[in-house]
Motif scaffolding. Structure first.
Motif, short mmCIF file in Angstrom:
data_model
loop_
_atom_site.label_atom_id
_atom_site.label_comp_id
_atom_site.label_asym_id
_atom_site.label_seq_id
_atom_site.Cartn_x
_atom_site.Cartn_y
_atom_site.Cartn_z
N MET A 1 1.27 -1.35 0.00
CA MET A 1 0.20 -0.03 0.18
C MET A 1 0.63 1.19 -0.07
SD MET A 1 -3.01 0.47 2.48
CE MET A 1 -2.66 2.07 3.91
N GLN A 2 0.69 1.79 -1.13
CA GLN A 2 1.59 3.50 -0.94
C GLN A 2 0.87 4.45 0.25
OE1 GLN A 2 1.01 5.01 -5.47
NE2 GLN A 2 3.44 5.67 -4.89
N VAL A 3 2.24 4.81 0.37
CA VAL A 3 1.57 6.02 1.56
C VAL A 3 1.73 7.61 0.34
CG1 VAL A 3 2.33 7.56 3.87
CG2 VAL A 3 2.94 5.19 3.03
N LYS A 4 0.21 8.24 1.06
CA LYS A 4 0.04 9.01 0.32
C LYS A 4 0.78 10.92 0.93
CE LYS A 4 -3.86 13.35 -0.03
NZ LYS A 4 -3.65 13.91 1.10
N SER A 5 1.09 11.45 -0.01
CA SER A 5 2.09 12.04 0.70
C SER A 5 1.53 13.70 0.85
CB SER A 5 3.57 12.72 -0.91
OG SER A 5 2.77 13.07 -1.76
N ARG A 6 2.41 13.93 1.20
CA ARG A 6 1.74 15.40 2.49
C ARG A 6 1.91 16.25 1.78
NH1 ARG A 6 -0.73 14.62 7.87
NH2 ARG A 6 -0.51 16.17 7.67
N TYR A 7 1.48 17.39 1.56
CA TYR A 7 1.79 18.91 1.13
C TYR A 7 2.12 20.50 1.95
CZ TYR A 7 1.13 22.87 -2.02
OH TYR A 7 1.31 24.26 -3.12
N ILE A 8 3.35 20.30 1.66
CA ILE A 8 3.15 21.81 2.84
C ILE A 8 4.22 23.10 1.99
CG2 ILE A 8 5.14 22.05 4.32
CD1 ILE A 8 5.24 18.76 5.10
N ILE A 9 4.07 23.97 2.58
CA ILE A 9 4.09 25.30 2.12
C ILE A 9 5.13 25.66 3.04
CG2 ILE A 9 3.24 27.32 1.70
CD1 ILE A 9 1.17 26.87 0.07
N LEU A 10 6.18 25.92 2.51
CA LEU A 10 7.01 26.27 3.56
C LEU A 10 7.43 28.08 3.27
CD1 LEU A 10 9.46 26.12 5.31
CD2 LEU A 10 11.02 25.81 3.21
N PHE A 11 6.92 28.76 4.44
CA PHE A 11 6.98 29.92 4.29
C PHE A 11 7.82 30.96 5.02
CE2 PHE A 11 3.92 33.99 4.26
CZ PHE A 11 5.12 34.95 4.69
N TYR A 12 9.00 30.77 4.65
CA TYR A 12 10.63 31.65 4.80
C TYR A 12 11.07 33.23 5.14
CZ TYR A 12 12.32 31.60 0.33
OH TYR A 12 13.03 31.87 -1.09
N ASP A 13 10.79 34.06 5.71
CA ASP A 13 12.13 35.11 5.37
C ASP A 13 13.22 35.61 5.24
OD1 ASP A 13 13.27 34.88 7.38
OD2 ASP A 13 12.26 36.24 8.62
N HIS A 14 14.37 34.65 4.94
CA HIS A 14 15.52 34.41 4.48
C HIS A 14 15.96 33.17 3.84
CE1 HIS A 14 20.19 35.20 4.73
NE2 HIS A 14 19.97 36.23 5.43
N SER A 15 16.84 33.51 2.70
CA SER A 15 16.33 32.53 1.72
C SER A 15 17.64 31.20 2.15
CB SER A 15 17.56 32.45 -0.04
OG SER A 15 18.75 33.45 0.37
N ASP A 16 18.76 31.70 3.07
CA ASP A 16 19.67 30.79 3.20
C ASP A 16 19.00 29.48 4.76
OD1 ASP A 16 21.45 31.95 2.88
OD2 ASP A 16 22.65 33.06 4.84
N TYR A 17 17.90 29.73 4.77
CA TYR A 17 16.59 28.47 5.61
C TYR A 17 16.25 27.39 5.19
CZ TYR A 17 16.40 31.65 9.60
OH TYR A 17 16.54 32.36 11.24
N VAL A 18 16.01 28.41 3.45
CA VAL A 18 15.22 27.23 2.85
C VAL A 18 16.24 26.02 2.80
CG1 VAL A 18 14.47 26.75 0.25
CG2 VAL A 18 14.44 28.84 1.31
N LEU A 19 16.89 26.01 2.47
CA LEU A 19 17.71 24.53 2.55
C LEU A 19 17.83 23.32 3.08
CD1 LEU A 19 19.14 22.69 0.06
CD2 LEU A 19 21.36 23.17 0.62
N PRO A 20 18.00 23.64 3.83
CA PRO A 20 17.90 22.67 5.48
C PRO A 20 16.24 22.50 5.93
CG PRO A 20 19.34 25.11 6.07
CD PRO A 20 18.49 25.14 5.09
N MET A 21 15.79 23.58 5.92
CA MET A 21 14.79 22.94 6.62
C MET A 21 14.23 21.75 4.97
SD MET A 21 11.73 22.71 8.36
CE MET A 21 11.90 24.22 8.92
#
Length: 101
Positions: A1-21
């Protein structure tokens, strides 16, 4: 059985934060589809296209009004069912796993 993926919107205020998260989200046991937005207008555009399962706000300074915008969005657009989590530091992997359940 395949697990349904979760859709997340990541709201950030500094581009350095995006990659680690994003890397942290991609290594969760449950599949995750993520869109990243840097400002409130981008968030609105994404919400017009598809409602997320979760909104993660990952900001350096939460006092900058992000929370007020999100509160008004939830109240005015009836999106109370979408959980919003705010982080000022990169959370532990287990914290995100717990949020997905």
């Amino acid at each position: 059985m395949q697990v349904k993926s979760r859709y997340i919107i990541l709201f950030y205020d500094h581009s350095d934060y995006v990659l680690p998260m994003k890397q942290l989200l991609q290594h969760l046991p449950q599949p995750v589809e993520t869109d990243c937005v840097e400002n409130f207008q981008q968030l609105l555009d994404h919400l017009d296209n598809r409602l997320p399962d979760i909104i993660i706000v990952y900001v350096n300074n939460p006092v900058n009004g992000y929370i007020d915008h999100l509160k008004s969005l939830r109240v005015n657009n009836g999106m109370d069912e979408i959980p919003v989590y705010v982080f000022t530091d990169l959370p532990e992997k287990q914290t995100l796993i717990d949020l997905m359940n």
